[in-house]
Motif scaffolding. Structure first.
Motif, PDB file in Angstrom:
ATOM      1  N   ASN A  28      -2.549  13.574  10.547  1.00 49.59           N
ATOM      2  CA  ASN A  28      -1.671  12.444  10.849  1.00 49.59           C
ATOM      3  C   ASN A  28      -2.429  11.197  11.279  1.00 49.59           C
ATOM      4  OD1 ASN A  28       0.605  13.980  10.310  1.00 49.59           O
ATOM      5  ND2 ASN A  28       0.714  14.746  12.434  1.00 49.59           N
ATOM      6  N   ARG A  29      -3.755  11.236  11.225  1.00 49.81           N
ATOM      7  CA  ARG A  29      -4.531  10.081  11.677  1.00 49.81           C
ATOM      8  C   ARG A  29      -4.497   8.936  10.679  1.00 49.81           C
ATOM      9  NH1 ARG A  29     -10.885  11.813  10.811  1.00 49.81           N
ATOM     10  NH2 ARG A  29     -10.760  12.147   8.546  1.00 49.81           N
ATOM     11  N   GLY A  30      -4.040   9.147   9.435  1.00 53.38           N
ATOM     12  CA  GLY A  30      -3.970   8.091   8.441  1.00 53.38           C
ATOM     13  C   GLY A  30      -5.025   8.245   7.373  1.00 53.38           C
ATOM     14  N   TYR A  31      -4.955   7.328   6.399  1.00 55.10           N
ATOM     15  CA  TYR A  31      -5.902   7.347   5.294  1.00 55.10           C
ATOM     16  C   TYR A  31      -7.158   6.567   5.666  1.00 55.10           C
ATOM     17  CZ  TYR A  31      -2.075   9.075   2.354  1.00 55.10           C
ATOM     18  OH  TYR A  31      -1.047   9.821   1.819  1.00 55.10           O
ATOM     19  N   ARG A  32      -8.274   6.981   5.053  1.00 52.40           N
ATOM     20  CA  ARG A  32      -9.550   6.289   5.220  1.00 52.40           C
ATOM     21  C   ARG A  32     -10.121   5.973   3.851  1.00 52.40           C
ATOM     22  NH1 ARG A  32     -13.547   8.751   6.877  1.00 52.40           N
ATOM     23  NH2 ARG A  32     -14.551   7.138   8.178  1.00 52.40           N
ATOM     24  N   ALA A  33     -10.492   4.696   3.659  1.00 51.64           N
ATOM     25  CA  ALA A  33     -11.057   4.287   2.375  1.00 51.64           C
ATOM     26  C   ALA A  33     -12.435   4.877   2.149  1.00 51.64           C
ATOM     27  CB  ALA A  33     -11.118   2.758   2.308  1.00 51.64           C
ATOM     28  N   ALA A  34     -13.127   5.282   3.214  1.00 54.10           N
ATOM     29  CA  ALA A  34     -14.458   5.879   3.046  1.00 54.10           C
ATOM     30  C   ALA A  34     -14.402   7.221   2.326  1.00 54.10           C
ATOM     31  CB  ALA A  34     -15.123   6.043   4.407  1.00 54.10           C
ATOM     32  N   ASP A  35     -13.229   7.860   2.296  1.00 52.83           N
ATOM     33  CA  ASP A  35     -13.085   9.131   1.590  1.00 52.83           C
ATOM     34  C   ASP A  35     -12.904   8.949   0.085  1.00 52.83           C
ATOM     35  OD1 ASP A  35     -13.266  10.312   4.085  1.00 52.83           O
ATOM     36  OD2 ASP A  35     -11.080  10.443   4.351  1.00 52.83           O
ATOM     37  N   TRP A  36     -12.706   7.729  -0.373  1.00 47.65           N
ATOM     38  CA  TRP A  36     -12.527   7.484  -1.791  1.00 47.65           C
ATOM     39  C   TRP A  36     -13.884   7.167  -2.436  1.00 47.65           C
ATOM     40  CZ3 TRP A  36      -8.222   3.262  -0.920  1.00 47.65           C
ATOM     41  CH2 TRP A  36      -7.157   3.840  -0.193  1.00 47.65           C
ATOM     42  N   LYS A  37     -13.911   7.240  -3.744  1.00 48.34           N
ATOM     43  CA  LYS A  37     -15.106   6.846  -4.487  1.00 48.34           C
ATOM     44  C   LYS A  37     -14.981   5.363  -4.812  1.00 48.34           C
ATOM     45  CE  LYS A  37     -15.668  11.449  -6.514  1.00 48.34           C
ATOM     46  NZ  LYS A  37     -15.745  12.242  -7.784  1.00 48.34           N
ATOM     47  N   LEU A  38     -15.379   4.521  -3.848  1.00 44.86           N
ATOM     48  CA  LEU A  38     -15.162   3.081  -3.989  1.00 44.86           C
ATOM     49  C   LEU A  38     -16.018   2.464  -5.086  1.00 44.86           C
ATOM     50  CD1 LEU A  38     -14.955   2.131  -0.198  1.00 44.86           C
ATOM     51  CD2 LEU A  38     -13.090   2.658  -1.764  1.00 44.86           C
ATOM     52  N   ASP A  39     -17.182   3.054  -5.407  1.00 41.18           N
ATOM     53  CA  ASP A  39     -18.049   2.477  -6.440  1.00 41.18           C
ATOM     54  C   ASP A  39     -17.539   2.738  -7.847  1.00 41.18           C
ATOM     55  OD1 ASP A  39     -19.665   1.604  -4.401  1.00 41.18           O
ATOM     56  OD2 ASP A  39     -20.979   3.371  -4.470  1.00 41.18           O
ATOM     57  N   THR A  40     -16.739   3.743  -8.022  1.00 39.46           N
ATOM     58  CA  THR A  40     -16.234   4.095  -9.367  1.00 39.46           C
ATOM     59  C   THR A  40     -14.711   4.138  -9.337  1.00 39.46           C
ATOM     60  OG1 THR A  40     -16.429   6.447  -8.834  1.00 39.46           O
ATOM     61  CG2 THR A  40     -18.315   5.401  -9.940  1.00 39.46           C
ATOM     62  N   PRO A  41     -14.026   3.001  -9.446  1.00 45.16           N
ATOM     63  CA  PRO A  41     -12.559   3.009  -9.460  1.00 45.16           C
ATOM     64  C   PRO A  41     -12.037   3.706 -10.717  1.00 45.16           C
ATOM     65  CG  PRO A  41     -13.386   0.820  -9.964  1.00 45.16           C
ATOM     66  CD  PRO A  41     -14.580   1.623  -9.553  1.00 45.16           C
ATOM     67  N   ASP A  42     -10.874   4.304 -10.660  1.00 48.21           N
ATOM     68  CA  ASP A  42     -10.254   5.007 -11.780  1.00 48.21           C
ATOM     69  C   ASP A  42      -9.546   4.050 -12.734  1.00 48.21           C
ATOM     70  OD1 ASP A  42     -10.745   7.889 -11.006  1.00 48.21           O
ATOM     71  OD2 ASP A  42      -9.689   7.191  -9.208  1.00 48.21           O
ATOM     72  N   TRP A  43      -9.156   2.868 -12.268  1.00 49.08           N
ATOM     73  CA  TRP A  43      -8.529   1.876 -13.162  1.00 49.08           C
ATOM     74  C   TRP A  43      -8.730   0.511 -12.542  1.00 49.08           C
ATOM     75  CZ3 TRP A  43      -4.506  -1.702 -12.833  1.00 49.08           C
ATOM     76  CH2 TRP A  43      -4.014  -2.198 -14.054  1.00 49.08           C
ATOM     77  N   THR A  44      -8.836  -0.519 -13.415  1.00 46.79           N
ATOM     78  CA  THR A  44      -9.013  -1.908 -12.973  1.00 46.79           C
ATOM     79  C   THR A  44      -8.080  -2.788 -13.787  1.00 46.79           C
ATOM     80  OG1 THR A  44     -11.330  -1.514 -12.408  1.00 46.79           O
ATOM     81  CG2 THR A  44     -10.652  -3.791 -12.668  1.00 46.79           C
ATOM     82  N   GLY A  45      -7.405  -3.669 -13.132  1.00 48.68           N
ATOM     83  CA  GLY A  45      -6.478  -4.573 -13.821  1.00 48.68           C
ATOM     84  C   GLY A  45      -6.047  -5.701 -12.885  1.00 48.68           C
ATOM     85  N   ARG A  46      -4.814  -6.208 -13.100  1.00 51.62           N
ATOM     86  CA  ARG A  46      -4.281  -7.292 -12.265  1.00 51.62           C
ATOM     87  C   ARG A  46      -3.039  -6.797 -11.530  1.00 51.62           C
ATOM     88  NH1 ARG A  46      -1.503 -11.459 -16.706  1.00 51.62           N
ATOM     89  NH2 ARG A  46       0.332 -10.144 -17.144  1.00 51.62           N
ATOM     90  N   MET A  47      -2.738  -7.472 -10.472  1.00 50.05           N
ATOM     91  CA  MET A  47      -1.561  -7.140  -9.662  1.00 50.05           C
ATOM     92  C   MET A  47      -0.616  -8.329  -9.637  1.00 50.05           C
ATOM     93  SD  MET A  47      -1.257  -6.196  -5.589  1.00 50.05           S
ATOM     94  CE  MET A  47      -1.939  -4.571  -5.741  1.00 50.05           C
ATOM     95  N   ARG A  48       0.649  -8.029  -9.853  1.00 54.24           N
ATOM     96  CA  ARG A  48       1.684  -9.065  -9.811  1.00 54.24           C
ATOM     97  C   ARG A  48       2.802  -8.571  -8.893  1.00 54.24           C
ATOM     98  NH1 ARG A  48       5.903 -10.718 -13.594  1.00 54.24           N
ATOM     99  NH2 ARG A  48       5.357  -8.891 -14.850  1.00 54.24           N
ATOM    100  N   ILE A  49       3.129  -9.413  -7.899  1.00 57.04           N
ATOM    101  CA  ILE A  49       4.191  -9.064  -6.956  1.00 57.04           C
ATOM    102  C   ILE A  49       5.417  -9.907  -7.291  1.00 57.04           C
ATOM    103  CG2 ILE A  49       4.845  -8.873  -4.528  1.00 57.04           C
ATOM    104  CD1 ILE A  49       1.903  -8.882  -3.817  1.00 57.04           C
TER     105      ILE A  49
END
Length: 260
Positions: A28-49
């Motif tokens: 329950n402590r929350g998510y941590r970005a250090a646990d992800w593979k930040l150097d190799t993203p699975d997809w890259t694109g644009r974001m529109r809100i």
């Protein structure tokens, strides 16, 4: 939820965003970005809100074709559909949904910290506007309720009494004698006026010798002396009378007593 008749507005567009597959939450402590593979993203694109009614939509699209990769409807922020990570301000956890209602959690991140700031502010401003709209509609609904009718009915009249309750000024009491003097205060005592020219000297010696001199009441001086060795009578002067006082007559048997 958004209705079919509402139009869709664009809140924010970011050309570069990275998508990551994230492991399940360990605690329950929350998510941590250090646990992800930040150097190799699975997809890259644009974001529109975009926003349609009260609901905001985060859409991940291809940079070239604009094809939709995934979208996440956001009903409130912060909320379960969009969460921040505990170790960075540039990465978020996004819950995406398809048309069949299936959902999954993915990680999204921005290479520039300023893009993450704009993304956060766009969502906050939208839901602040939603809150104001809800308050306005609530106040309008309260005003549209039945109101108290204070108007006059047909044939109804009202009577006003003007000037009857006005207090009259009480007449000021006049002083007797026509001299224009104010009356004495209630319950007070009036001191007698001092005499124009009257001097009294009280006796301060023995009781064997005394004298009394009566002159004119309009301008009189009374002196009482009690020294047996001195002269019994002194010189008296009066501004209003020039008659000298009578000389005292002494009797051998009377001692120091003086008779007139």
């Amino acid at each position: 939820m958004a209705s079919e008749g509402e139009y869709e507005s664009i809140l924010c567009v970011k050309p570069d965003v990275n998508v990551y597959r994230i492991p399940p939450r360990a605690s329950n402590r929350g998510y941590r970005a250090a646990d992800w593979k930040l150097d190799t993203p699975d997809w890259t694109g644009r974001m529109r809100i975009t926003a349609k009614g009260n609901v905001a939509f985060i859409k991940l699209e291809d940079k070239v074709s604009g094809e939709l990769f995934a979208q996440a409807p956001i009903n409130e922020y912060p909320g379960i559909a969009l969460e921040t990570v505990s170790d960075s301000s540039r990465y978020f956890v996004l819950r995406i949904q398809d048309d069949n209602g299936r959902s999954a959690f993915i990680g999204v991140g921005f290479g520039d910290r300023g893009d993450a700031f704009d993304f956060n502010v766009a969502l906050q401003d939208h839901f602040k506007w939603v809150k104001q709209e809800i308050e306005i509609k609530s106040s309008q609904a309260a005003d549209s309720g039945p109101k108290l009718d204070l108007g006059f009915k047909e044939g109804q009249t009202i009577t006003l009494n003007i000037g009857q309750g006005k207090k009259r000024d009480k007449p000021r009491p006049q002083s007797s004698g026509g001299l224009g003097l104010l009356p004495p205060p209630p319950g007070g005592k009036i001191a007698p006026p001092p005499s124009s020219n009257h001097n009294t000297v009280q006796p301060s010696g023995g009781a064997q010798t005394g004298c009394l001199l009566e002159l004119d009441s309009s301008n009189s001086n009374t002196v009482v002396q009690s020294n047996p060795s001195s002269e019994l009578w002194g010189d008296f002067s009066s501004s209003a009378s020039s008659v000298p006082p009578p000389a005292p007559r002494q009797e051998p048997s009377s001692g120091n007593w003086v008779q007139f």
